[in-house]
Design a protein around this motif. Structure first.
Motif, mmCIF file in Angstrom:
data_model
loop_
_atom_site.group_PDB
_atom_site.id
_atom_site.type_symbol
_atom_site.label_atom_id
_atom_site.label_comp_id
_atom_site.label_asym_id
_atom_site.label_seq_id
_atom_site.Cartn_x
_atom_site.Cartn_y
_atom_site.Cartn_z
ATOM 1 N N ALA A 114 0.815 -1.602 0.259
ATOM 2 C CA ALA A 114 0.154 0.056 -0.278
ATOM 3 C C ALA A 114 0.878 0.974 -0.216
ATOM 4 C CB ALA A 114 -0.629 -0.561 0.826
ATOM 5 N N LEU A 115 1.729 1.004 0.597
ATOM 6 C CA LEU A 115 2.848 2.243 0.431
ATOM 7 C C LEU A 115 3.510 2.447 -0.776
ATOM 8 C CD1 LEU A 115 5.028 1.715 3.812
ATOM 9 C CD2 LEU A 115 3.127 4.047 2.994
ATOM 10 N N LYS A 116 4.411 1.551 -0.758
ATOM 11 C CA LYS A 116 4.947 2.012 -2.101
ATOM 12 C C LYS A 116 3.455 2.344 -3.104
ATOM 13 C CE LYS A 116 7.227 -2.868 -2.319
ATOM 14 N NZ LYS A 116 7.992 -3.944 -2.590
ATOM 15 N N ILE A 117 2.265 1.926 -3.011
ATOM 16 C CA ILE A 117 1.391 2.320 -4.407
ATOM 17 C C ILE A 117 0.285 3.810 -3.796
ATOM 18 C CG2 ILE A 117 -0.692 1.902 -4.932
ATOM 19 C CD1 ILE A 117 -0.850 -0.934 -4.604
ATOM 20 N N GLY A 118 1.176 4.528 -2.855
ATOM 21 C CA GLY A 118 1.192 5.490 -2.498
ATOM 22 C C GLY A 118 0.453 5.653 -1.337
ATOM 23 N N PHE A 119 0.151 4.942 -1.058
ATOM 24 C CA PHE A 119 -1.762 5.132 0.595
ATOM 25 C C PHE A 119 -0.343 5.629 1.325
ATOM 26 C CE2 PHE A 119 -3.828 1.881 -2.030
ATOM 27 C CZ PHE A 119 -5.064 2.891 -2.963
ATOM 28 N N LYS A 120 -1.108 6.001 3.025
ATOM 29 C CA LYS A 120 -1.002 7.300 3.348
ATOM 30 C C LYS A 120 -1.418 6.059 5.032
ATOM 31 C CE LYS A 120 0.444 11.139 1.942
ATOM 32 N NZ LYS A 120 0.237 13.051 1.676
ATOM 33 N N ASN A 121 -2.232 5.177 4.635
ATOM 34 C CA ASN A 121 -3.187 4.695 5.709
ATOM 35 C C ASN A 121 -3.808 3.117 4.998
ATOM 36 O OD1 ASN A 121 -3.531 7.603 7.245
ATOM 37 N ND2 ASN A 121 -4.365 7.878 5.864
ATOM 38 N N MET A 122 -4.201 2.921 6.484
ATOM 39 C CA MET A 122 -4.524 1.660 5.899
ATOM 40 C C MET A 122 -6.022 1.344 7.356
ATOM 41 S SD MET A 122 -3.286 -2.632 5.161
ATOM 42 C CE MET A 122 -2.443 -2.064 3.846
ATOM 43 N N ALA A 123 -6.925 0.881 6.329
ATOM 44 C CA ALA A 123 -8.440 0.365 7.101
ATOM 45 C C ALA A 123 -9.002 -1.061 6.712
ATOM 46 C CB ALA A 123 -9.518 1.046 7.480
ATOM 47 N N LEU A 124 -9.726 -1.345 7.549
ATOM 48 C CA LEU A 124 -10.517 -2.566 7.038
ATOM 49 C C LEU A 124 -11.946 -2.262 8.134
ATOM 50 C CD1 LEU A 124 -10.509 -4.380 9.624
ATOM 51 C CD2 LEU A 124 -8.095 -4.649 9.407
ATOM 52 N N HIS A 125 -13.014 -3.793 7.352
ATOM 53 C CA HIS A 125 -13.682 -3.373 8.357
ATOM 54 C C HIS A 125 -13.997 -5.088 8.871
ATOM 55 C CE1 HIS A 125 -17.789 -5.730 9.312
ATOM 56 N NE2 HIS A 125 -18.148 -5.047 9.428
ATOM 57 N N VAL A 126 -14.291 -5.934 9.888
ATOM 58 C CA VAL A 126 -14.047 -6.997 10.308
ATOM 59 C C VAL A 126 -15.671 -7.497 11.439
ATOM 60 C CG1 VAL A 126 -13.652 -6.407 13.026
ATOM 61 C CG2 VAL A 126 -13.099 -8.538 11.731
ATOM 62 N N PHE A 127 -15.976 -8.457 11.549
ATOM 63 C CA PHE A 127 -16.971 -8.480 11.663
ATOM 64 C C PHE A 127 -17.121 -8.876 13.618
ATOM 65 C CE2 PHE A 127 -18.347 -9.469 7.459
ATOM 66 C CZ PHE A 127 -19.734 -9.429 7.568
ATOM 67 N N GLY A 128 -18.041 -8.308 14.422
ATOM 68 C CA GLY A 128 -17.454 -8.222 15.796
ATOM 69 C C GLY A 128 -17.795 -9.504 15.962
ATOM 70 N N SER A 129 -18.318 -10.496 15.253
ATOM 71 C CA SER A 129 -18.046 -11.933 15.710
ATOM 72 C C SER A 129 -17.017 -12.710 16.078
ATOM 73 C CB SER A 129 -19.172 -13.050 15.445
ATOM 74 O OG SER A 129 -18.767 -13.409 13.851
ATOM 75 N N SER A 140 -1.601 -6.825 15.052
ATOM 76 C CA SER A 140 -1.022 -5.279 13.587
ATOM 77 C C SER A 140 -0.702 -3.596 13.450
ATOM 78 C CB SER A 140 -1.648 -6.209 12.241
ATOM 79 O OG SER A 140 -1.141 -7.574 12.403
ATOM 80 N N GLY A 141 -1.273 -3.575 14.775
ATOM 81 C CA GLY A 141 -1.428 -2.059 14.995
ATOM 82 C C GLY A 141 -2.926 -1.596 14.309
ATOM 83 N N PHE A 142 -4.135 -2.423 14.480
ATOM 84 C CA PHE A 142 -4.837 -1.212 14.188
ATOM 85 C C PHE A 142 -5.802 -1.360 15.275
ATOM 86 C CE2 PHE A 142 -4.410 -3.934 10.506
ATOM 87 C CZ PHE A 142 -4.268 -3.102 9.198
ATOM 88 N N LYS A 143 -6.815 0.137 15.030
ATOM 89 C CA LYS A 143 -7.385 0.917 15.911
ATOM 90 C C LYS A 143 -8.771 0.708 15.746
ATOM 91 C CE LYS A 143 -3.735 1.462 17.976
ATOM 92 N NZ LYS A 143 -2.668 0.049 19.064
ATOM 93 N N VAL A 144 -9.243 0.367 16.900
ATOM 94 C CA VAL A 144 -10.895 1.103 16.521
ATOM 95 C C VAL A 144 -11.717 2.166 15.721
ATOM 96 C CG1 VAL A 144 -13.295 0.479 17.567
ATOM 97 C CG2 VAL A 144 -12.036 -1.448 18.313
ATOM 98 N N THR A 145 -12.049 2.233 15.495
ATOM 99 C CA THR A 145 -12.505 3.909 14.584
ATOM 100 C C THR A 145 -13.864 3.967 14.390
ATOM 101 O OG1 THR A 145 -12.669 2.672 11.965
ATOM 102 C CG2 THR A 145 -10.429 3.823 12.949
ATOM 103 N N ASP A 146 -14.992 2.907 14.615
ATOM 104 C CA ASP A 146 -16.673 2.612 14.699
ATOM 105 C C ASP A 146 -16.509 1.287 14.818
ATOM 106 O OD1 ASP A 146 -15.998 3.998 11.606
ATOM 107 O OD2 ASP A 146 -16.761 5.466 12.863
ATOM 108 N N ILE A 147 -17.650 1.721 16.209
ATOM 109 C CA ILE A 147 -18.711 0.623 16.255
ATOM 110 C C ILE A 147 -20.272 0.165 16.218
ATOM 111 C CG2 ILE A 147 -19.363 -0.903 17.916
ATOM 112 C CD1 ILE A 147 -16.531 -0.092 19.694
ATOM 113 N N ASN A 148 -20.017 -0.664 15.264
ATOM 114 C CA ASN A 148 -22.087 -0.248 14.800
ATOM 115 C C ASN A 148 -22.170 -1.624 16.503
ATOM 116 O OD1 ASN A 148 -21.554 1.284 12.977
ATOM 117 N ND2 ASN A 148 -21.292 -0.738 11.495
ATOM 118 N N MET A 149 -23.432 -1.495 16.482
ATOM 119 C CA MET A 149 -24.316 -2.416 17.746
ATOM 120 C C MET A 149 -25.498 -2.742 17.513
ATOM 121 S SD MET A 149 -22.416 -0.955 21.216
ATOM 122 C CE MET A 149 -22.295 -2.268 22.071
ATOM 123 N N GLU A 150 -25.923 -4.013 17.740
ATOM 124 C CA GLU A 150 -27.533 -3.726 17.539
ATOM 125 C C GLU A 150 -28.217 -5.202 18.643
ATOM 126 O OE1 GLU A 150 -29.379 -7.397 14.338
ATOM 127 O OE2 GLU A 150 -28.454 -5.350 13.446
#
Length: 156
Positions: A114-129, A140-150
């Protein structure tokens, strides 16, 4: 040694043959979609995201190889929210290769790509389960940015 290698069309076709069904299953398990609509909605989302398949601009598909043996796949793309962010749409480590550190190593290599391509950040979604994935992402250093709850509602 782990390497990321660009997917061939054959690799992509194999990936896509299970990815839509897997995604639909995760959405059902999470309670987001009903069984009746899940496959249709998953198919529609993949079509919107990848109108030109593997050739869709700003999408990058890799095989994750260990000593020339395929152990998984990863798909990253330019985020629709922030063009400086690479979004991981999918990371799969084949069952027989899980719990061997390949996911964590693949995330490091994907970050390097991603850095080689020119990105500065990396994000993802993960299912809570998905506790295993959440652990790997945190390690790997990812931090929670949003949480959806039901919550299931009842008359009690």
């Amino acid at each position: 040694m782990i390497t990321l290698n660009a997917m061939s069309q054959k690799d992509y076709d194999t990936y896509l043959s299970t990815a839509v069904t897997d995604y639909a299953g995760e959405k059902i398990k999470a309670g987001t979609w009903t069984e009746q609509l899940a496959f249709q909605r998953a198919s529609e989302e993949y079509q919107i995201l990848l109108p030109n398949g593997i050739e869709t601009p700003d999408n990058y598909f890799y095989r994750i190889d260990h000593n020339e043996t395929k152990v998984g796949v990863i798909w990253i793309a330019k985020s629709t929210d922030n063009p400086e962010t690479a979004f991981i749409y999918d990371l799969q480590i084949l069952k027989q290769y899980q719990d061997q550190g390949f996911g964590k190593q693949a995330l490091k290599l994907a970050g390097d790509e991603a850095l080689k391509i020119g990105f500065k950040n990396m994000a993802l979604h993960v299912f809570g389960s998905n506790k295993r994935a959440i652990h790997v992402y945190r390690e790997s250093g990812f931090k929670v940015t949003d949480i959806n709850m039901e919550k299931k509602l009842s008359k009690e």
